[in-house]
Each structure stands twice: as structure tokens, then as C-alpha cells.
Design an enzyme around this catalytic site. Structure first.
Site, PDB file in Angstrom:
ATOM      1  N   TYR A  55       0.827  -1.209   0.000  1.00 29.19           N
ATOM      2  CA  TYR A  55       0.000   0.000   0.000  1.00 29.19           C
ATOM      3  C   TYR A  55       0.863   1.263   0.000  1.00 29.19           C
ATOM      4  CZ  TYR A  55      -3.430   3.465   1.349  1.00 29.19           C
ATOM      5  OH  TYR A  55      -4.246   4.568   1.363  1.00 29.19           O
ATOM      6  N   TRP A  57       1.277   5.702  -1.627  1.00 32.50           N
ATOM      7  CA  TRP A  57       1.004   6.706  -2.648  1.00 32.50           C
ATOM      8  C   TRP A  57       1.996   6.705  -3.801  1.00 32.50           C
ATOM      9  CZ3 TRP A  57      -2.142  11.252  -3.536  1.00 32.50           C
ATOM     10  CH2 TRP A  57      -3.369  11.183  -2.865  1.00 32.50           C
TER      11      TRP A  57
HETATM   12  N1  LIG Z   1      -1.520   8.507  12.444  1.00 37.47           N
HETATM   13  C1  LIG Z   1      -1.929   8.545  11.193  1.00 37.47           C
HETATM   14  N2  LIG Z   1      -1.410   7.702  10.288  1.00 37.47           N
HETATM   15  C2  LIG Z   1      -1.808   7.761   9.015  1.00 37.47           C
HETATM   16  C3  LIG Z   1      -2.788   8.708   8.609  1.00 37.47           C
HETATM   17  C4  LIG Z   1      -3.344   9.564   9.579  1.00 37.47           C
HETATM   18  O1  LIG Z   1      -4.235  10.384   9.300  1.00 37.47           O
HETATM   19  N3  LIG Z   1      -2.873   9.470  10.858  1.00 37.47           N
HETATM   20  N4  LIG Z   1      -3.178   8.750   7.292  1.00 37.47           N
HETATM   21  C5  LIG Z   1      -3.103   7.507   6.545  1.00 37.47           C
HETATM   22  C6  LIG Z   1      -3.353   7.726   5.116  1.00 37.47           C
HETATM   23  S1  LIG Z   1      -4.840   8.448   4.711  1.00 37.47           S
HETATM   24  C7  LIG Z   1      -2.510   7.302   4.143  1.00 37.47           C
HETATM   25  S2  LIG Z   1      -3.018   7.390   2.515  1.00 37.47           S
HETATM   26  C8  LIG Z   1      -1.199   6.708   4.474  1.00 37.47           C
HETATM   27  C9  LIG Z   1      -0.093   7.129   3.502  1.00 37.47           C
HETATM   28  O2  LIG Z   1       0.958   6.243   3.578  1.00 37.47           O
HETATM   29  P1  LIG Z   1       1.992   6.033   2.375  1.00 37.47           P
HETATM   30  O3  LIG Z   1       1.310   6.259   1.074  1.00 37.47           O
HETATM   31  O4  LIG Z   1       2.658   4.737   2.581  1.00 37.47           O
HETATM   32  O5  LIG Z   1       3.005   7.226   2.660  1.00 37.47           O
HETATM   33  P2  LIG Z   1       4.077   7.921   1.710  1.00 37.47           P
HETATM   34  O6  LIG Z   1       5.028   8.617   2.627  1.00 37.47           O
HETATM   35  O7  LIG Z   1       3.391   8.740   0.688  1.00 37.47           O
HETATM   36  O8  LIG Z   1       4.821   6.681   1.072  1.00 37.47           O
HETATM   37  C10 LIG Z   1       5.156   6.595  -0.270  1.00 37.47           C
HETATM   38  C11 LIG Z   1       6.498   5.910  -0.402  1.00 37.47           C
HETATM   39  O9  LIG Z   1       6.752   5.634  -1.767  1.00 37.47           O
HETATM   40  C12 LIG Z   1       8.078   6.042  -2.106  1.00 37.47           C
HETATM   41  N5  LIG Z   1       8.060   6.347  -3.547  1.00 37.47           N
HETATM   42  C13 LIG Z   1       7.651   7.461  -4.179  1.00 37.47           C
HETATM   43  N6  LIG Z   1       7.736   7.326  -5.511  1.00 37.47           N
HETATM   44  C14 LIG Z   1       8.216   6.074  -5.746  1.00 37.47           C
HETATM   45  C15 LIG Z   1       8.523   5.336  -6.927  1.00 37.47           C
HETATM   46  O10 LIG Z   1       8.347   5.791  -8.048  1.00 37.47           O
HETATM   47  N7  LIG Z   1       8.976   4.065  -6.755  1.00 37.47           N
HETATM   48  C16 LIG Z   1       9.177   3.521  -5.532  1.00 37.47           C
HETATM   49  N8  LIG Z   1       9.639   2.273  -5.456  1.00 37.47           N
HETATM   50  N9  LIG Z   1       8.908   4.216  -4.387  1.00 37.47           N
HETATM   51  C17 LIG Z   1       8.429   5.452  -4.508  1.00 37.47           C
HETATM   52  C18 LIG Z   1       8.367   7.214  -1.203  1.00 37.47           C
HETATM   53  O11 LIG Z   1       9.752   7.440  -1.044  1.00 37.47           O
HETATM   54  C19 LIG Z   1       7.659   6.754   0.089  1.00 37.47           C
HETATM   55  O12 LIG Z   1       8.527   5.965   0.875  1.00 37.47           O
HETATM   56  O13 LIG Z   1      -0.825   7.065   5.809  1.00 37.47           O
HETATM   57  C20 LIG Z   1      -1.817   6.712   6.756  1.00 37.47           C
HETATM   58  N10 LIG Z   1      -1.296   6.889   8.100  1.00 37.47           N
HETATM   59  N1  LIG Z   2      -0.643  18.408   2.411  1.00 39.78           N
HETATM   60  C1  LIG Z   2      -1.139  17.162   2.404  1.00 39.78           C
HETATM   61  N2  LIG Z   2      -2.385  16.935   1.924  1.00 39.78           N
HETATM   62  C2  LIG Z   2      -2.905  15.683   1.978  1.00 39.78           C
HETATM   63  C3  LIG Z   2      -2.164  14.582   2.448  1.00 39.78           C
HETATM   64  C4  LIG Z   2      -0.847  14.846   2.943  1.00 39.78           C
HETATM   65  O1  LIG Z   2      -0.138  13.940   3.402  1.00 39.78           O
HETATM   66  N3  LIG Z   2      -0.380  16.131   2.899  1.00 39.78           N
HETATM   67  N4  LIG Z   2      -2.707  13.323   2.436  1.00 39.78           N
HETATM   68  C5  LIG Z   2      -3.845  13.066   1.548  1.00 39.78           C
HETATM   69  C6  LIG Z   2      -4.545  11.833   1.889  1.00 39.78           C
HETATM   70  S1  LIG Z   2      -3.826  10.350   1.492  1.00 39.78           S
HETATM   71  C7  LIG Z   2      -5.773  11.802   2.455  1.00 39.78           C
HETATM   72  S2  LIG Z   2      -6.537  10.316   2.766  1.00 39.78           S
HETATM   73  C8  LIG Z   2      -6.480  13.044   2.813  1.00 39.78           C
HETATM   74  C9  LIG Z   2      -7.101  12.949   4.203  1.00 39.78           C
HETATM   75  O2  LIG Z   2      -7.912  14.013   4.448  1.00 39.78           O
HETATM   76  P1  LIG Z   2      -8.567  14.206   5.880  1.00 39.78           P
HETATM   77  O3  LIG Z   2      -9.089  12.940   6.400  1.00 39.78           O
HETATM   78  O4  LIG Z   2      -9.489  15.337   5.730  1.00 39.78           O
HETATM   79  O5  LIG Z   2      -7.252  14.596   6.719  1.00 39.78           O
HETATM   80  P2  LIG Z   2      -6.893  14.873   8.238  1.00 39.78           P
HETATM   81  O6  LIG Z   2      -5.837  15.925   8.192  1.00 39.78           O
HETATM   82  O7  LIG Z   2      -6.579  13.623   8.941  1.00 39.78           O
HETATM   83  O8  LIG Z   2      -8.212  15.430   8.898  1.00 39.78           O
HETATM   84  C10 LIG Z   2      -8.807  16.656   8.532  1.00 39.78           C
HETATM   85  C11 LIG Z   2      -9.249  17.388   9.777  1.00 39.78           C
HETATM   86  O9  LIG Z   2     -10.234  16.631  10.476  1.00 39.78           O
HETATM   87  C12 LIG Z   2     -10.219  17.054  11.820  1.00 39.78           C
HETATM   88  N5  LIG Z   2     -10.649  15.937  12.658  1.00 39.78           N
HETATM   89  C13 LIG Z   2      -9.921  14.913  13.133  1.00 39.78           C
HETATM   90  N6  LIG Z   2     -10.692  14.092  13.877  1.00 39.78           N
HETATM   91  C14 LIG Z   2     -11.938  14.599  13.846  1.00 39.78           C
HETATM   92  C15 LIG Z   2     -13.189  14.205  14.412  1.00 39.78           C
HETATM   93  O10 LIG Z   2     -13.323  13.202  15.095  1.00 39.78           O
HETATM   94  N7  LIG Z   2     -14.274  14.978  14.126  1.00 39.78           N
HETATM   95  C16 LIG Z   2     -14.193  16.102  13.371  1.00 39.78           C
HETATM   96  N8  LIG Z   2     -15.325  16.774  13.128  1.00 39.78           N
HETATM   97  N9  LIG Z   2     -13.025  16.505  12.850  1.00 39.78           N
HETATM   98  C17 LIG Z   2     -11.922  15.769  13.070  1.00 39.78           C
HETATM   99  C18 LIG Z   2      -8.797  17.473  12.134  1.00 39.78           C
HETATM  100  O11 LIG Z   2      -8.796  18.694  12.844  1.00 39.78           O
HETATM  101  C19 LIG Z   2      -8.131  17.562  10.780  1.00 39.78           C
HETATM  102  O12 LIG Z   2      -7.450  18.782  10.557  1.00 39.78           O
HETATM  103  O13 LIG Z   2      -5.587  14.148   2.797  1.00 39.78           O
HETATM  104  C20 LIG Z   2      -4.837  14.213   1.578  1.00 39.78           C
HETATM  105  N10 LIG Z   2      -4.171  15.494   1.522  1.00 39.78           N
HETATM  106 MO   LIG Z   3      -4.964   8.629   2.391  1.00 43.70          MO
END
Ligand SMILES: Nc1nc2c(c(=O)[nH]1)N[C@H]1C(S)=C(S)[C@@H](COP(=O)(O)OP(=O)(O)OC[C@H]3O[C@@H](n4cnc5c(=O)[nH]c(N)nc54)[C@H](O)[C@@H]3O)O[C@H]1N2
Ligand SMILES: Nc1nc2c(c(=O)[nH]1)N[C@H]1C(S)=C(S)[C@@H](COP(=O)(O)OP(=O)(O)OC[C@H]3O[C@@H](n4cnc5c(=O)[nH]c(N)nc54)[C@H](O)[C@@H]3O)O[C@H]1N2
Ligand SMILES: [Mo]
Length: 713
Positions: A55, A57
Site C-alpha cells: 500500500y 502513494w
Molecule cells: N496517524 C496517522 N497515520 C496515518 C494517517 C493519519 O491520518 N494518521 N493517514 C493515513 C493515510 S490516509 C494514508 S493514505 C497513508 C499514507 O501512507 P503512504 O502512502 O505509505 O506514505 P508515503 O510517505 O506517501 O509513502 C510513499 C512511499 O513511496 C516512495 N516512492 C515514491 N515514488 C516512488 C517510486 O516511483 N517508486 C518507488 N519504489 N517508491 C516510490 C516514497 O519514497 C515513500 O517511501 O498514511 C496513513 N497513516
Molecule cells: N498536504 C497534504 N495533503 C494531503 C495529504 C498529505 O499527506 N499532505 N494526504 C492526503 C490523503 S492520502 C488523504 S486520505 C487526505 C485525508 O484528508 P482528511 O481525512 O481530511 O485529513 P486529516 O488531516 O486527517 O483530517 C482533517 C481534519 O479533520 C479534523 N478531525 C480529526 N478528527 C476529527 C473528528 O473526530 N471529528 C471532526 N469533526 N473533525 C476531526 C482534524 O482537525 C483535521 O485537521 O488528505 C490528503 N491530503
Molecule cells: Mo490517504
């Protein structure tokens, strides 16, 4: 290659993962070793013993997309154990098909900002529309629309309500009403809004009759006839901290005018995250505006750039992945459980599944040491497999914890076609720089291994990068033509750089045709209607879950009295980067405090602990501890602290379970529990902690230092 693994054989000193030197070998040797290991595992244990859910991005581009590459490769050698759903909103992905239909279809065809601007009056957001999140998109961004859309909505006189523990989740210039609800209590608030609508006769009976099933079975729960507890505003006020009269006023205001309810994806990444989306759909059904311009429900404006976008999506082709002959899968966030409990069964969405026995973990384009919860538990699980093979382009925490690291390239080092499934732009991604000597494209790495395994022809089909790009482009052109969209030929695209089809003439409205004719355009649910009561879910074995949306107390939240850990931690998406990517860059490092991740705290919570801005603190709970730098913020609800995710995991004692993370990775604190037996999604946002001043000598941050590398030649 990790030293003990190479010198002493597979599975040697697994507890040293993350703590050992690496030995450099040439590509030919590396390919042979990987091929031999995959052959060993598949012949001794079967392909199920390989976990290549991988899994993450990765990077944009239809061809070089790492996930597509590795899934295609593993399908060529007989398959692998895969993962389903996302870390982003797994709970939504599982609940929606039961009650309303496919979530991703609604994300692609959700009500656009245009529709709200033209026809809306009120936008009630649970979790705001944080602009920090809305600048990215899976597959790439053509142009950024969130800020302008919000601005245009405000100029059109639309009112916003920001229900969130953090005021900053809505831009200050929108003058939104801020209701600072406790985290994880949105379901209770939604139920109370529904209760007010019902008790004051403000609900839309005609809509409920024609477009939904099961309201009558939900009602005894809502009114309290079933359990003696009316889910009214007073009840929700005690849970959420929002004044009961304000809840009632909001319900009346929503019933009076065209109202859009937006539910942030963050609501799904918490205990019972399924219920919040189900409750929102129930509430929106009672308001009866689903399918009308500017009203109804939307799944997370601002979560990515494409939610609410007004454009014509291009039906693009991608690298074909082939078919996976192995049926075994896990819900993506159950990785530690899988590694720790082979053979054990668990519930998932009404099924009983069994964890496979994994011998090899193979990852390209994701970072579990970023994304997974309870990293100390992951570290324990990580010792189980015989081999861990990773492609990445930098020495991040994943690479450091691998046995074999195969250096990949980044998009700037290759040619590709940019086309997001949710963004209109078609982009010619031209190579900008030559990769460093030893880095290879994921495609070339896998081609090399496939040759050693005797499957090169099926993996490559005899095509190189350019030939694949031409092939993908041709397929895309054909698919577009079938959909009645003419795109330029590849040569012209290369000259122009990008192409965007004309946007649709009319703003998109979610479920518009269903509203016009529910018989002809039924929803993709068992009944073809919105299921306020789901007979299917009601039949599931878990007694905690009912056939309708309900409030289930989270494991960790501010309602727990006298907790040793009195602060609710939100580990949110970072403003300065995408997850963990480029954490070693200036943009990310510039906002760190004393080199540590920042922790936002209400000034009173800081004062109670004798803390000031820029102090380094220890953030801890029963699962782990990390350091962080204090920044006080009045925009935060008291007793809520916020830390962005993405700081590379940096244990004080590498390889040691429970070691202090010197850098501030929140996932040493978050719980590794499934949202529920429905989706088994990640529940990172349900997490209590305590904070104290860090005393003594500050340990040096070593997250960005590369491990010791032994060069044999
Ligand atoms: N506590 C907490 N944890 C969370 C979240 C949260 O809200 N709170 N959010 C969750 C969510 S929504 C998501 S989507 C995940 C994201 O989790 P990930 O998608 O696993 O996070 P990234 O850091 O984007 O990891 C991408 C990796 O791919 C590598 N990469 C980039 N391009 C390439 C390429 O072309 N080839 C190869 N081989 N590698 C490449 C980068 O160096 C990096 O190590 O995290 C989750 N974890
Ligand atoms: N710059 C940047 N943008 C991103 C990403 C990133 O890594 N960097 N990751 C992307 C990815 S993979 C995803 S999945 C999306 C995720 O998008 P979201 O799920 O919207 O991301 P979060 O920042 O976890 O949460 C948004 C807000 O929800 C509020 N929140 C947290 N818990 C609660 C709750 O229980 N109730 C309410 N009402 N509010 C709450 C927090 O204050 C937080 O700022 O973002 C994407 N956008
Ligand atoms: Mo995500």
C-alpha cells in the site's frame, strides 16, 4: 543487503532489522538473490506466503506507478496475498456499498462546488474543508481548485459551519460558525440533529418513503423507545461538548434551506468510523435534499483536490496488472495482525477470514513505517517474515528496516503519462534529469528479476518504456473515443505538454438521476435505495453493530474520565508534504521545532504542564513515546493536541521495540485496532496521550542519516 541476512541466510537476526549495516552488491547479484528467494518461498510455501499488498502513494504516472508494476510482476509469477481498501477511508469504502452505493463513484461524481455556488445556501462540514489537504490528488493535480471554490462560495453568500476540534480546518476568511466538538463524537451530533428534525416534524417524509428503506426500524433507536435513551440534543451535548440549544438551532437551520453536509475522511479513521458516514447519510435523507443541486451529502470536500471538481474525466488506460490467482487478502490496515497471528480468524464485513502465513514482504511505493498505527507493534510483527524486500529512492524508515533495498528512480528521472482517474488533465511527463548511476526504474528492476525467474516475456511483453507509453496512450485514446471524447494524438500531446477536455455544461449533482427516477436509476445497494436500515448488516455476527447507524463509544476519547492520558491526539495530514515523502527536504524541515515534529496545544493545556512555545516535550501513552516541539494554538479545542504525520520514525535505540522516537512520528502512539469488524480500517484518530517537558540532554535526530554501507568491491 542487510548484513546478517546476506551472510547468514534468510531469516537471520530479524531483530536487527533497522539496526544493521547494509552490504552493497551489484544489480546482477541482487536480481539473482531476489529471484532465488521468491522461488524458494513460492515453491516451499506457495504464492500466498508473499505479501505484496504494498500500500502507498508512490508517484504519479500511468506507467511507472509502483503499485501497478509490482502487482503485474507478482501476477506473472503466480500471485500474492493482496490488500483491500485504503488507509484514507476504509470505513467509508465498506459501509457505503451497504447503504448508498460505491464510495469512489460518489467521489468521482459527487456534487461539484459549482452546484453549491449556484444553488446552495449552507454547507455544514464535519471536519472542515482544510486547504492544507486539498492541494494533492491521486494520479496528479492539473489545477488547484479548492481555495478558489471556497472563495466563490463565500462570495455567493453561502454560509459555512465548521464542526471540528480545530478552527483552522476552515479558512478564517470564510467566517464559518465554529462548533468545537470533541473528536470522535460526530455520530452523536448527527443523531441529535436527526432527533431534532424528527421531534419537530422537520424531516422529509416523502423523500424517506420514496428513496430510502428502514427509517421505521431506525426510529425506535433514535427516539429512545428501544433503549430508553433518546438521542436528543441534550444527550449529544454531554458527549460532544456542544451546547444543546446550538445543536437544535443548527438542525432547524439545515431544514430551512438548501444544505450540503460534508463529512471529512478523518471521521472514518477512528473507532467505528463506519457509523459517522452512515449517520450522515441518514441525516441527509431526513433533510430530503440528496439529488438536488447544492444540497445533500458529500464525502470530504477538501480531502483531495478532486472532491467537488467540475470537469470531464478522461477514461485513461493504465499498465495492465493481469490476474492474481491467489484469493487471499487482508483489509490493508491489518498488516501487523496478519504477521503476528498466522492462521487466526477474524471478522471482516460479514465474512470470517483467516490470516495467511507470510514469509516474504515485498514493498514498492509505500511506507508502512509511515502509515501504520502502533509502530512498536509493527516492529514486533516485522521480525516474523524471512525476508523483506523494498524498492525506494531514499533511506527512509522503511528502507532502513528492510533486508534488501533496491534503489528506484523518481518521476523527474523518467518519462510517463500523467492522468488521474479523478482529474481532467492529461499530461506528458517528461524526464527532467538523468538518474544517478545505480538507481533504476521499478519497471527495470522487476524486468531484471523476471528474467532471472524465466517470466520476462510475460512481464515486459517485449516492450521498453517508450513502447509501453505509446501502448498506454493508444489504449487511452481508444477509450476516450468510445466515451465520445477526442484527445490529441501522442505526438501532439508531447508538443502541447498537456490536454484538458471541455468541462460538462451542467454542474454535477450526486445521485441526481436516482432522484429523478429511482426505478430506472437505482442505487447500487441491495434494495436499490438508501438503506437507513440494512438487513444485511443486521445479520452480521458482531453484536456491537446494528442494522442502523448508532453511537458506539470509542475506546479512546475525551469522555473517559480520569484517564492517565487526558489529551486527545489528532495525527493529521501534514501541511508541508505528502505523508512521509520529502520529510528530509527544506520545506518540511523548516517548520520543525528544534528539529522535532510540532505538537499544537491549547495554551491552557501547555500552561498546566509548565510548557512554553518551542519547548521539547515527550508525548506518550501505553503504546509508546516520541519527542515533539510545542506550539500553542488558541484555535484548538482544549484537551485536544494535534501533530502532523510524516516525520520519519527515528528510534533512540534502532531496532528496539518501545524505543523513544526522537523525531516525532505520531504512529508510535496511535492504536492498531480495526475501526470495527465491518471495515477493519485504521483508527489512528482515536488516541489519548499525555505530554510532559523533556528533561535532560536532547538526543540528536538521526532520521536523515544513512545507515552504514559496506562496499565489497
Ligand atoms: N496517524 C496517522 N497515520 C496515518 C494517517 C493519519 O491520518 N494518521 N493517514 C493515513 C493515510 S490516509 C494514508 S493514505 C497513508 C499514507 O501512507 P503512504 O502512502 O505509505 O506514505 P508515503 O510517505 O506517501 O509513502 C510513499 C512511499 O513511496 C516512495 N516512492 C515514491 N515514488 C516512488 C517510486 O516511483 N517508486 C518507488 N519504489 N517508491 C516510490 C516514497 O519514497 C515513500 O517511501 O498514511 C496513513 N497513516
Ligand atoms: N498536504 C497534504 N495533503 C494531503 C495529504 C498529505 O499527506 N499532505 N494526504 C492526503 C490523503 S492520502 C488523504 S486520505 C487526505 C485525508 O484528508 P482528511 O481525512 O481530511 O485529513 P486529516 O488531516 O486527517 O483530517 C482533517 C481534519 O479533520 C479534523 N478531525 C480529526 N478528527 C476529527 C473528528 O473526530 N471529528 C471532526 N469533526 N473533525 C476531526 C482534524 O482537525 C483535521 O485537521 O488528505 C490528503 N491530503
Ligand atoms: Mo490517504
Amino acid at each position: 543487503m542487510r548484513k546478517s541476512w546476506l551472510e547468514n541466510g534468510v531469516g537471520s537476526n530479524n531483530d536487527k532489522r533497522g539496526a544493521e549495516a547494509f552490504i552493497e552488491v551489484d544489480w546482477d547479484t541482487a536480481e539473482q538473490i531476489v529471484a532465488d528467494e521468491l522461488k524458494r518461498v513460492t515453491s516451499d510455501f506457495g504464492n500466498e506466503a508473499i505479501y505484496a499488498g504494498s500500500y502507498g502513494w508512490a508517484s504519479a504516472g500511468r506507467f511507472h506507478h509502483a503499485q501497478s508494476q509490482i502487482h503485474r510482476f507478482f501476477n506473472c509469477i503466480g500471485g500474492y496475498t493482496r490488500s483491500v481498501n485504503t488507509y484514507s477511508l476504509a470505513a467509508g469504502e465498506v459501509i457505503l456499498p451497504h447503504v448508498m452505493g460505491d464510495l469512489f463513484e460518489f467521489l468521482a461524481k459527487g456534487t461539484s462546488w459549482q452546484s453549491i455556488i449556484e444553488s446552495g445556501k449552507l454547507v455544514v462540514t464535519f471536519g472542515g474543508v482544510p486547504l492544507k489537504n486539498g492541494q494533492i490528488n491521486n494520479g496528479g493535480v492539473g489545477n488547484h481548485i479548492q481555495r478558489d471554490s471556497l472563495q466563490a462560495a463565500q462570495e455567493a453568500g453561502i454560509e459555512f459551519v465548521n464542526i471540528s476540534p480545530y478552527k483552522d480546518d476552515m479558512n478564517a476568511n470564510l467566517n464559518a460558525q465554529w462548533l468545537a466538538a470533541r473528536p470522535n463524537t460526530d455520530t452523536a451530533l448527527m443523531l441529535a440533529l436527526a432527533h431534532t428534525l424528527y421531534s419537530e416534524g422537520l424531516h422529509d417524509e416523502a423523500f424517506l418513503d420514496r428513496y430510502t428503506v428502514g427509517f421505521g426500524k431506525f426510529l425506535p433507536y433514535l427516539t429512545g423507545q428501544k433503549d430508553g435513551i433518546p438521542k436528543d440534543a441534550n444527550w449529544a451535548s454531554a458527549i460532544s461538548g456542544i451546547d444543546a440549544e446550538i445543536i437544535r438551532q443548527l438542525a432547524r437551520k439545515m431544514a430551512k434551506q438548501r444544505t450540503m453536509i460534508s463529512v471529512s475522511w478523518s471521521l472514518t479513521r477512528q473507532d467505528n468510523g463506519e457509523q459517522a458516514y452512515w449517520a450522515a447519510i441518514t441525516l441527509a435523507s431526513m433533510l430530503g435534499q440528496i439529488g438536488l443541486a447544492g444540497g445533500g451529502v458529500a464525502f470530504g470536500y477538501g480531502a483531495t483536490n478532486s472532491v467537488g471538481i467540475h470537469n470531464t474525466k478522461l477514461p485513461g488506460a493504465a499498465l495492465p496488472q493481469g490476474k492474481n490467482p491467489v484469493d487471499t487478502f487482508i483489509p490493508v490496515a491489518r498488516i501487523s495482525d496478519m504477521l503476528l497471528k498466522p492462521g487466526e480468524s477474524y471478522l471482516f464485513n460479514g465474512q470470517e477470514l483467516t490470516y495467511p502465513d507470510i514469509k516474504t514482504v515485498y514493498w514498492a511505493g509505500g511506507n508502512p513505517f509511515h502509515h501504520h498505527q502502533d509502530l512498536n507493534r509493527l516492529l514486533k510483527a516485522w521480525r516474523k517474515p524471512d525476508s523483506i524486500i523494498v524498492h525506494d529512492w531514499c533511506w527512509n524508515s522503511l528502507a532502513k528496516h528492510a533486508d534488501i533495498v533496491l534503489p528506484s528512480t523518481v518521476p523527474l528521472e523518467r518519462n510517463d503519462i500523467g492522468l488521474s482517474p479523478r482529474d481532467a488533465y492529461l499530461i506528458d511527463m517528461q524526464q527532467a534529469v538523468i538518474p544517478p548511476d545505480d538507481a533504476r526504474h521499478d519497471y527495470d528492476i522487476l524486468s531484471g528479476i523476471s528474467e532471472k525467474m524465466g517470466v520476462k516475456d510475460s512481464f515486459t511483453e517485449g516492450r521498453d518504456e517508450q513502447q509501453w507509453l505509446s501502448w498506454i496512450y493508444q489504449q487511452t485514446q481508444q477509450r476516450c473515443l468510445n466515451a465520445g471524447i477526442e484527445i490529441p494524438d501522442y505526438k501532439t500531446l508531447k508538443k502541447q505538454g498537456w490536454f484538458r477536455p471541455d468541462p460538462p455544461t451542467k454542474p454535477v449533482v450526486l445521485a441526481e438521476s436516482f432522484r429523478e427516477n429511482p426505478k430506472q436509476y437505482p442505487l447500487n445497494t441491495p434494495s436499490g435505495k438508501i438503506e437507513i436500515f440494512s438487513e444485511k448488516i443486521d445479520s452480521f455476527a458482531d453484536p456491537k453493530i446494528s442494522g442502523h447507524a448508532k453511537w458506539i463509544e470509542p475506546n479512546e476519547w475525551l469522555g473517559i474520565v480520569n484517564s492517565k492520558y487526558p489529551l486527545h491526539l489528532l495525527g493529521t495530514q501534514p501541511k508541508t508534504k505528502l505523508h512521509s515523502q520529502l520529510d528530509h527536504g527544506n520545506q518540511s524541515r523548516a517548520v520543525k521545532i528544534n528539529e522535532r515534529e510540532m505538537i499544537l496545544m491549547h495554551p491552557e493545556n501547555a500552561a498546566e504542564r509548565g510548557l512554553q512555545n518551542d519547548d521539547v516535550v515527550r508525548v506518550f501513552n501505553q503504546r509508546g513515546a516520541c519527542l515533539a516541539g510545542v506550539k500553542t494554538d488558541l484555535n484548538l479545542l482544549k484537551n485536544v493536541v494535534q501533530m502532523p504525520t510524516g516525520s520519519w520514525y527515528d528510534p533512540k535505540v534502532p531496532g528496539e521495540i518501545g524505543s523513544l522516537c526522537k523525531h516525532g512520528n505520531v504512529n508510535v502512539l496511535t492504536p492498531d485496532l480495526g475501526t470495527s469488524t465491518l471495515a477493519q480500517g485504521p483508527a489512528a484518530h482515536s488516541c489519548l496521550v499525555e505530554v510532559e517537558k523533556f528533561e535532560g540532554k536532547l538526543p540528536k535526530v538521526t532520521a536523515f542519516e544513512i545507515p552504514e554501507i559496506i562496499n565489497q568491491s
